[in-house]
Write a protein that holds these residues in place. Sequence first.
Motif, short mmCIF file in Angstrom:
data_model
loop_
_atom_site.label_atom_id
_atom_site.label_comp_id
_atom_site.label_asym_id
_atom_site.label_seq_id
_atom_site.Cartn_x
_atom_site.Cartn_y
_atom_site.Cartn_z
N THR A 156 45.69 106.14 7.19
CA THR A 156 44.32 105.65 7.32
C THR A 156 43.82 104.95 6.05
O THR A 156 43.07 103.98 6.12
CB THR A 156 43.36 106.79 7.67
OG1 THR A 156 43.52 107.83 6.70
CG2 THR A 156 43.67 107.35 9.05
N THR A 157 44.24 105.45 4.89
CA THR A 157 43.78 104.84 3.64
C THR A 157 44.68 103.70 3.19
O THR A 157 44.33 102.96 2.27
CB THR A 157 43.72 105.88 2.53
OG1 THR A 157 45.03 106.44 2.37
CG2 THR A 157 42.73 106.99 2.86
N GLY A 158 45.84 103.58 3.79
CA GLY A 158 46.78 102.54 3.37
C GLY A 158 47.61 102.91 2.17
O GLY A 158 48.38 102.08 1.67
N THR A 159 47.45 104.14 1.68
CA THR A 159 48.17 104.51 0.46
C THR A 159 49.62 104.91 0.73
O THR A 159 50.45 104.91 -0.18
CB THR A 159 47.46 105.68 -0.25
OG1 THR A 159 47.29 106.75 0.68
CG2 THR A 159 46.10 105.23 -0.77
N THR A 160 49.93 105.28 1.97
CA THR A 160 51.30 105.63 2.32
C THR A 160 51.75 104.74 3.47
O THR A 160 51.09 104.68 4.51
CB THR A 160 51.42 107.10 2.73
OG1 THR A 160 50.99 107.93 1.64
CG2 THR A 160 52.86 107.44 3.09
N ILE A 161 52.86 104.06 3.27
CA ILE A 161 53.42 103.16 4.28
C ILE A 161 54.90 103.48 4.41
O ILE A 161 55.62 103.49 3.40
CB ILE A 161 53.22 101.68 3.91
CG1 ILE A 161 51.74 101.40 3.65
CG2 ILE A 161 53.75 100.79 5.03
CD1 ILE A 161 51.46 100.00 3.13
N PRO A 178 41.46 93.65 8.71
CA PRO A 178 42.74 93.10 9.12
C PRO A 178 43.89 93.99 8.67
O PRO A 178 43.79 94.73 7.68
CB PRO A 178 42.79 91.75 8.39
CG PRO A 178 42.00 91.99 7.16
CD PRO A 178 40.92 92.95 7.55
N VAL A 179 44.96 93.92 9.42
CA VAL A 179 46.21 94.58 9.08
C VAL A 179 47.27 93.49 9.05
O VAL A 179 47.34 92.68 9.97
CB VAL A 179 46.56 95.66 10.11
CG1 VAL A 179 47.86 96.35 9.73
CG2 VAL A 179 45.43 96.68 10.22
N ARG A 196 62.23 94.04 2.79
CA ARG A 196 61.97 92.69 3.30
C ARG A 196 60.56 92.55 3.88
O ARG A 196 59.95 91.49 3.77
CB ARG A 196 62.99 92.33 4.39
CG ARG A 196 64.42 92.35 3.93
CD ARG A 196 65.35 91.79 4.99
NE ARG A 196 65.33 92.57 6.23
CZ ARG A 196 65.01 92.07 7.42
NH1 ARG A 196 64.69 90.78 7.54
NH2 ARG A 196 65.03 92.84 8.50
N PHE A 197 60.05 93.60 4.47
CA PHE A 197 58.73 93.58 5.12
C PHE A 197 57.75 94.40 4.28
O PHE A 197 58.11 95.43 3.72
CB PHE A 197 58.80 94.18 6.52
CG PHE A 197 59.51 93.34 7.55
CD1 PHE A 197 60.30 92.26 7.21
CD2 PHE A 197 59.38 93.67 8.90
CE1 PHE A 197 60.95 91.51 8.16
CE2 PHE A 197 60.03 92.92 9.87
CZ PHE A 197 60.82 91.85 9.50
N THR A 198 56.51 93.93 4.25
CA THR A 198 55.44 94.65 3.58
C THR A 198 54.22 94.69 4.48
O THR A 198 53.71 93.65 4.88
CB THR A 198 55.06 93.98 2.25
OG1 THR A 198 56.21 93.89 1.41
CG2 THR A 198 53.99 94.79 1.53
N ALA A 199 53.77 95.91 4.78
CA ALA A 199 52.59 96.09 5.62
C ALA A 199 51.40 96.45 4.74
O ALA A 199 51.57 97.06 3.67
CB ALA A 199 52.84 97.19 6.65
N LEU A 222 52.21 88.15 9.68
CA LEU A 222 51.49 88.51 10.90
C LEU A 222 50.14 89.13 10.56
O LEU A 222 50.01 89.84 9.57
CB LEU A 222 52.31 89.48 11.75
CG LEU A 222 53.71 89.04 12.14
CD1 LEU A 222 54.34 90.08 13.06
CD2 LEU A 222 53.71 87.67 12.78
N LEU A 223 49.18 88.85 11.41
CA LEU A 223 47.84 89.42 11.26
C LEU A 223 47.49 90.21 12.52
O LEU A 223 47.73 89.75 13.63
CB LEU A 223 46.81 88.31 11.06
CG LEU A 223 45.33 88.72 11.19
CD1 LEU A 223 44.94 89.64 10.05
CD2 LEU A 223 44.44 87.48 11.21
N CYS A 224 46.94 91.39 12.32
CA CYS A 224 46.38 92.17 13.41
C CYS A 224 44.88 92.29 13.13
O CYS A 224 44.48 92.98 12.20
CB CYS A 224 47.03 93.54 13.48
SG CYS A 224 46.31 94.66 14.70
#
Length: 116
Positions: free
Chosen positions: A53-58, A78-79, A67-70, A20-22
Amino acid sequence: QVQLVESGGGLVQPGGSLRLLCAASGSGFRFFAMDWYRQPPGKQRELVASITTTGTTINYADSVKGRFTASRDNAKKPVHLQMNSLKPEDTAVYYCNARWGNIDCWGQGTQVTVSS
């Protein structure tokens, strides 16, 4: 404010994958934490993944861990949500959400159907 548009949903067999793309537009994207939610048929919306905000913690819901990776790219905005080993119970409308202080923005959602 940011504007969000999700895409990439569709029909997939159990065990398959979707990405998926956001797509985000507007200013200040890098200040927004980003979340992926889903709403299964007849059920409440639930949080799937939350990205700082930095994407370093999900953080992920237990039901999708492993199973999923954000991911997010603050330069290109893009997200993504990579979904592997999909199960019928993953069937839902998937939404991305951007939040910053009292600002809360939603996309229109994209349908994911997992069925043989």
